[in-house]
Design a protein around this motif. Structure first.
Motif, short mmCIF file in Angstrom:
data_model
loop_
_atom_site.label_atom_id
_atom_site.label_comp_id
_atom_site.label_asym_id
_atom_site.label_seq_id
_atom_site.Cartn_x
_atom_site.Cartn_y
_atom_site.Cartn_z
N ASN A 37 -9.48 37.75 65.48
CA ASN A 37 -10.74 38.44 65.76
C ASN A 37 -10.74 39.91 65.37
O ASN A 37 -11.78 40.47 65.05
N THR A 38 -9.59 40.55 65.43
CA THR A 38 -9.53 42.00 65.17
C THR A 38 -9.22 42.32 63.70
O THR A 38 -9.04 43.49 63.35
N ILE A 39 -9.16 41.28 62.87
CA ILE A 39 -8.78 41.47 61.46
C ILE A 39 -9.96 41.11 60.56
O ILE A 39 -10.61 40.08 60.76
N ASP A 163 -4.42 36.62 53.31
CA ASP A 163 -5.06 35.95 54.44
C ASP A 163 -4.38 36.34 55.76
O ASP A 163 -3.69 35.55 56.40
N GLU A 164 -4.62 37.57 56.17
CA GLU A 164 -4.00 38.09 57.38
C GLU A 164 -4.59 37.45 58.64
O GLU A 164 -3.92 37.41 59.68
N ARG A 165 -5.81 36.98 58.56
CA ARG A 165 -6.42 36.36 59.75
C ARG A 165 -5.70 35.06 60.12
O ARG A 165 -5.36 34.84 61.28
N SER A 166 -5.47 34.21 59.14
CA SER A 166 -4.74 32.96 59.41
C SER A 166 -3.31 33.26 59.82
O SER A 166 -2.76 32.63 60.73
#
Length: 214
Positions: A37-39, A163-166
């Motif tokens: 959520n914060t990325i 893909d830093e969120r994954s």
């Protein structure tokens, strides 16, 4: 006041409700917010998004299996303390299930259509392990979590670099899964021999290849 003792019929109905909540899209809620959520969402090619979605779909299917495994074991556990341990672990895994589902949707993809099959198979395995003994049941959890950690570690390397969120989701999942495995052994779980883990690894790889595609 003493806790109400549920009949086997009540327990089965409860398990059916939990299965429907696990498998129905959008029905899973979580206590902890997703690490993603914060990325900010990174730019990725269609091929990269498809690959990331496939890996997160595998992770989601793994969490479906975890829910079923824990619920099956809780149903047949002999000691109340073991049953409570399984139910508590299942509750923590709900966060992972929801996070993976959210991430898959944000990538414009879908969860595996074979999840009902994976759930049924895993529930049966968990219930059988619980019938054998609590020691074997806990040992199966530890061995399973070991396989899950290996998959998550490989996904950290295989996900698109941007893909830093994954990646954030997978990293927290990896930490939680390792803790669950250690807790199962600390609670008296049987340490499965290498040949048994080898068979489990082959089955896990077969599920991974299938869930990645569908």
């Amino acid at each position: 006041m003493s806790a109400r003792h549920l009949s086997m019929t009540d327990q089965l109905l409860s398990q059916m409700d939990k299965a429907l909540r696990t498998l129905a899209p959008g029905k899973v809620s979580h206590q902890r917010p997703s690490p993603a959520n914060t990325i900010n969402e990174a730019e990725m090619s269609d091929a990269e998004r498809k690959h990331a979605a496939g890996l997160m779909r595998v992770n989601h299917s793994g969490e479906v299996c975890a829910q079923a495994l824990y619920q099956g074991q809780a149903l047949t556990a002999k000691l109340p303390t073991v049953r409570e341990e399984m139910e508590h672990a299942a509750e923590e895994e709900v966060d992972h299930l929801a996070w993976c589902q959210e991430r898959i949707e944000s990538l414009g993809s879908h969860t595996s259509i074979l999840n009902p099959l994976w759930y049924g198979m895993s529930f049966g395995i968990g219930a059988t392990a619980g019938l054998v003994s609590d020691k074997v049941s806990l040992g199966f959890v530890a061995a399973t979590e070991d396989q899950v950690c290996k998959h998550l570690q490989s996904h950290l390397h295989d996900l698109p670099a941007q893909d830093e969120r994954s990646r954030a989701v997978v990293e927290v999942m990896l930490d939680d899964e390792a803790k669950h495995g250690h807790a199962a052994l600390a609670a008296g779980g049987y340490r499965f021999p290498a040949p048994v883990k080898g068979v489990m690894s082959l089955l896990s790889k077969a599920m991974t290849k299938t869930s990645y595609k569908v």
